[in-house]
Design a protein around this motif. Sequence first.
Motif, PDB file in Angstrom:
ATOM      1  N   GLU A 182      14.842  28.825  95.821  1.00 49.99           N
ATOM      2  CA  GLU A 182      15.945  29.270  94.965  1.00 49.99           C
ATOM      3  C   GLU A 182      16.891  30.177  95.763  1.00 49.99           C
ATOM      4  O   GLU A 182      18.119  30.057  95.660  1.00 49.99           O
ATOM      5  N   ALA A 183      16.315  31.051  96.576  1.00 49.80           N
ATOM      6  CA  ALA A 183      17.144  31.921  97.423  1.00 49.80           C
ATOM      7  C   ALA A 183      17.974  31.078  98.400  1.00 49.80           C
ATOM      8  O   ALA A 183      19.167  31.331  98.607  1.00 49.80           O
ATOM      9  N   LEU A 238      20.852  29.432  96.598  1.00 48.32           N
ATOM     10  CA  LEU A 238      21.947  30.363  96.305  1.00 48.32           C
ATOM     11  C   LEU A 238      22.778  30.612  97.562  1.00 48.32           C
ATOM     12  O   LEU A 238      24.009  30.693  97.511  1.00 48.32           O
ATOM     13  N   ASP A 254      26.880  25.131  79.188  1.00 43.99           N
ATOM     14  CA  ASP A 254      26.659  26.498  78.734  1.00 43.99           C
ATOM     15  C   ASP A 254      27.061  27.476  79.838  1.00 43.99           C
ATOM     16  O   ASP A 254      26.389  27.585  80.864  1.00 43.99           O
ATOM     17  N   PHE A 255      28.153  28.199  79.600  1.00 44.16           N
ATOM     18  CA  PHE A 255      28.638  29.129  80.623  1.00 44.16           C
ATOM     19  C   PHE A 255      27.768  30.374  80.755  1.00 44.16           C
ATOM     20  O   PHE A 255      27.907  31.108  81.730  1.00 44.16           O
ATOM     21  N   ALA A 256      26.881  30.604  79.819  1.00 47.84           N
ATOM     22  CA  ALA A 256      25.923  31.703  80.011  1.00 47.84           C
ATOM     23  C   ALA A 256      24.838  31.276  80.993  1.00 47.84           C
ATOM     24  O   ALA A 256      24.027  32.082  81.433  1.00 47.84           O
ATOM     25  N   LYS A 257      24.818  29.997  81.312  1.00 46.59           N
ATOM     26  CA  LYS A 257      23.867  29.467  82.296  1.00 46.59           C
ATOM     27  C   LYS A 257      24.595  28.814  83.463  1.00 46.59           C
ATOM     28  O   LYS A 257      24.022  27.941  84.129  1.00 46.59           O
ATOM     29  N   GLY A 258      25.845  29.148  83.644  1.00 47.20           N
ATOM     30  CA  GLY A 258      26.566  28.482  84.723  1.00 47.20           C
ATOM     31  C   GLY A 258      27.926  29.075  84.981  1.00 47.20           C
ATOM     32  O   GLY A 258      28.336  30.040  84.327  1.00 47.20           O
ATOM     33  N   ARG A 259      28.650  28.522  85.928  1.00 45.15           N
ATOM     34  CA  ARG A 259      30.006  28.946  86.226  1.00 45.15           C
ATOM     35  C   ARG A 259      30.725  27.817  86.962  1.00 45.15           C
ATOM     36  O   ARG A 259      30.083  26.948  87.549  1.00 45.15           O
ATOM     37  N   LEU A 296      19.980  26.112  90.266  1.00 49.54           N
ATOM     38  CA  LEU A 296      19.112  27.120  90.891  1.00 49.54           C
ATOM     39  C   LEU A 296      17.853  27.265  90.055  1.00 49.54           C
ATOM     40  O   LEU A 296      16.754  27.410  90.560  1.00 49.54           O
ATOM     41  N   ASN A 297      18.045  27.219  88.754  1.00 56.48           N
ATOM     42  CA  ASN A 297      16.969  27.076  87.772  1.00 56.48           C
ATOM     43  C   ASN A 297      17.680  26.673  86.481  1.00 56.48           C
ATOM     44  O   ASN A 297      18.908  26.740  86.418  1.00 56.48           O
ATOM     45  N   ASN A 327      18.447  27.990  83.939  1.00 51.00           N
ATOM     46  CA  ASN A 327      19.335  28.995  83.369  1.00 51.00           C
ATOM     47  C   ASN A 327      20.465  29.401  84.301  1.00 51.00           C
ATOM     48  O   ASN A 327      21.198  30.352  84.020  1.00 51.00           O
ATOM     49  N   ASP A 328      20.579  28.719  85.421  1.00 56.68           N
ATOM     50  CA  ASP A 328      21.661  29.018  86.361  1.00 56.68           C
ATOM     51  C   ASP A 328      22.031  27.729  87.095  1.00 56.68           C
ATOM     52  O   ASP A 328      21.476  27.425  88.145  1.00 56.68           O
ATOM     53  N   ARG A 344      25.278  25.735  88.435  1.00 57.14           N
ATOM     54  CA  ARG A 344      26.695  25.958  88.705  1.00 57.14           C
ATOM     55  C   ARG A 344      27.403  24.670  89.098  1.00 57.14           C
ATOM     56  O   ARG A 344      26.800  23.805  89.712  1.00 57.14           O
ATOM     57  N   ILE A 380       9.803  25.951  85.403  1.00 58.56           N
ATOM     58  CA  ILE A 380      10.339  26.903  86.390  1.00 58.56           C
ATOM     59  C   ILE A 380       9.219  27.379  87.313  1.00 58.56           C
ATOM     60  O   ILE A 380       8.105  27.648  86.870  1.00 58.56           O
TER      61      ILE A 380
END
Lengths: 502, 502
Positions: free
Chosen positions: B21-22, B25, B224-229, B241-242, B244-245, B247, B282
């Motif tokens: 995951e690191a 990112l 879901d923008f609370a889980k992405g961008r 990344l997981n 909940n993230d 992008r 996860i």
Amino acid sequence: MIKKIEEQFLQYVKKMMSYNEAIQLMYWDLRTGAPKKGVEQRSEVIGVLSQEVFKMSTSEEMAAFIAELSPKNAYEQLSEITRYTLDECKKEYERNKKIPADEYKEYVVLQSKAESVWEEAKATADFAMFRPYLEKLVEFNKRFIEYWGYEGNPYNTLLDLYEPGMTVDVLDEVFRKLREHIVPLVQAVVASPNKPETSFLFHPFPKEKQRAFSLELLRELGYDFAKGRLDETVHPFAIGLNPNDVRITTRYDERDFRTAIFGTIHECGHALYEQHISEALIGTPLCTGTSMGIHESQSLFYENFIARHYAYWKRNYPRLQRYAPDQFSGVPLDAFYRAINEAKPSLIRIEADELTYPLHIIIRYEIEKGLFNGTVEVKDLPEIWNGKYEEYLGIRPDNDAVGVLQDVHWSGGSFGYFPSYALGYMYAAQFKHAMLKDLPHFDELLEKGELSPIREWLTERVHRFGKTKKPLEILRDATGEGLNADYLIRYLEEKYKAIYQV
Amino acid sequence: MIKKIEEQFLQYVKKMMSYNEAIQLMYWDLRTGAPKKGVEQRSEVIGVLSQEVFKMSTSEEMAAFIAELSPKNAYEQLSEITRYTLDECKKEYERNKKIPADEYKEYVVLQSKAESVWEEAKATADFAMFRPYLEKLVEFNKRFIEYWGYEGNPYNTLLDLYEPGMTVDVLDEVFRKLREHIVPLVQAVVASPNKPETSFLFHPFPKEKQRAFSLELLRELGYDFAKGRLDETVHPFAIGLNPNDVRITTRYDERDFRTAIFGTIHECGHALYEQHISEALIGTPLCTGTSMGIHESQSLFYENFIARHYAYWKRNYPRLQRYAPDQFSGVPLDAFYRAINEAKPSLIRIEADELTYPLHIIIRYEIEKGLFNGTVEVKDLPEIWNGKYEEYLGIRPDNDAVGVLQDVHWSGGSFGYFPSYALGYMYAAQFKHAMLKDLPHFDELLEKGELSPIREWLTERVHRFGKTKKPLEILRDATGEGLNADYLIRYLEEKYKAIYQV
């Protein structure tokens, strides 16, 4: 043989530092726009990597490296960088090993609980809620001091965490001097009828224009955008991932442009330090600022000694006027200069001006010292805090949210950190004084926007060394003397007596 | 006893996944704005972490976990998730262990050299420069196939890397069918006098407005923008990344809004998959899409079956007109719909329309299969490539930059990857067919912007499983049959016969 172990040791350390760099990037990301719902899992990942670094720093392998490389005949064969790296690792090893693992675990849990309790206590101005946690944090730190040992004063051990070599004896002396000069100066300023007019500062100033102006200033100050970037966060910060990737953030207040401009320049000072650490130190624990105080000296040098200087605005005020003509076209430079240097006692440290700021730090220093010398008890903190604000600044908090609960530091168990802010300020004034001997036309350089000689002076004497020189060594080599509060006192007296005509 | 080993195994895997995951990112950061001069050191850090993950995946500890947990009586006591995790780790272990370490190292060096040589070869349209590298890459992969073993056809082993269970037998059959139907359809389209007018597509459309419109569409699609961008990059991508993230990035072409809009929706399809994988996965290698093909089915479902659908624009065209009134106010919906569905043979795969796209893939499939079956040699690739383009698409590249050198895949040693794109397309058509039984008012849902039932259908049958179900298992459970090219053929025939009146 030793060369081979040295090589293995450096590889081992490089791995730890790689993990740290990944962790730092994850922190940066969390603060600059990571999706909210991903925070929990990302914290897990940070936890896994942090634990690994901690394990490596206290492992049997690390113990073996220290045992094999420390003896004089081995040590002497090591490169200079390896020697300093070994010193750092040893210090860290001993610090971590001396605390029983169970106790440390308990402490980590306490820290994270205390932080969230503090948040709530601050929101409701309820010191009683936070008190038992603060008591435990102090107790733990007292025990840690026992484990680690101390010389002279137990509080010295905590100071040393942030400012290696700094002691109560030194601080008592410089803070006394500062207090004796600043308190009456503040009183004179408060009493002065010649206060600057400031109302024109608070016009609406669109974020995008503030950003454009900030970028222009950053470029001129020498911040290298090929080695960095500027983002927006609630709490501005600078973060050095490595000398080639040093990022800063700022906050835009559309009703007060000073927040972004001075905040950005402050972080730029930190960033210039990190951008100019020698690349030879990458992959070692030496590749960062040597202490909190020296770091702060760089940010304050840029924020106060450059960006609050008259000559700096002689150059940059016309630019600012172009970004916000409605706001500034009718305001002469002199009035602008006086306004951005307004000084007045206030309750909140992070909003304080450059004149009153040191008093906020001195209050925290006196309290911390008392806590670790047994002369102050946690239960009495609100009363002591408020009393000191009244005595030094002439104002009294009417609740603990704007008093003893305002700072996050203690809730994380950071005692001994606050003095760094004032030390940085004194260092900066002292560097400025020394710099003038080499760059007598300092003011002219600001006026012409020729900032390279200034940055280069700092790189030569401060930045490039990273942690290979101790803070007081840097200070002495750069200025020819030890810590001396006179330069800051003289700076503040000259500047504020002129502005307030006192 | 087994429970304890299971727990340790899961912890061990979680650590590997945390490192991954690191790493992910850091990749995201490198592509979305990391400072240029920091790239080298960041790549070092990625290298250190990747090496650690590789070591862990092939370590003695991993071998011991596999040995202890695989026997039937132990395996049966494991949770379902642990069993699948063990299967994945075992597959990875065996794959990595079977290649001699020295040979693999040599291959990694070759890969990175080949990529930079390819870049230059492409820039100068010089296949001869790339040829020796490509030959070596093919040789290495042939040897790997020997190490790994194969069933039926050597190329199957490569297909299995990206689409577990997929074989030449299946692909030969579906690709033959596709080719037989699409080639004459493309010819009819080329010959049709009823071509859509497209000139109005190419008006200037400011980036900021494209972004605002994209955000509006993404929200409605259920991203879901609370889980992405959403960020901007040269090459758009989605990265999980997981769950909940997750992008996404896009590219804005100010002279062709389609690049951003359809690109963003494509990546949104990938992202919706990753955002809806069960959180229970996860920290395991199961927490990602089950195959490249199934992943592509989700992006293509959103890009083609939703965003190129008439009903979708019945709802969204008025919105688009509000964002760019000058450009679209005089253009009726029907003309717009025909324009965004223009089909015509072209040389570049990534710019191809949805009708001709499968032919680009079939060409690559036939060539790759030939390379690994000994019927095609690297030296003949340009000639073979150009011949097939002429035969299937009726156009011939006049240089290799727009021919055999156009894709990055082979330069990184990725053989067997291309078929996933066409598989994903067939899966998507097949899902759509099955979905209509449950959601007969599909068109109406698009027209009303009620996209939740569609997303939920896909989550229920595809997304949530992550890697706990194999691609063909997902396909069969969701649609009641194995891979069937008819649905895609029917979709293309109906749609393009109508648009081109052929």
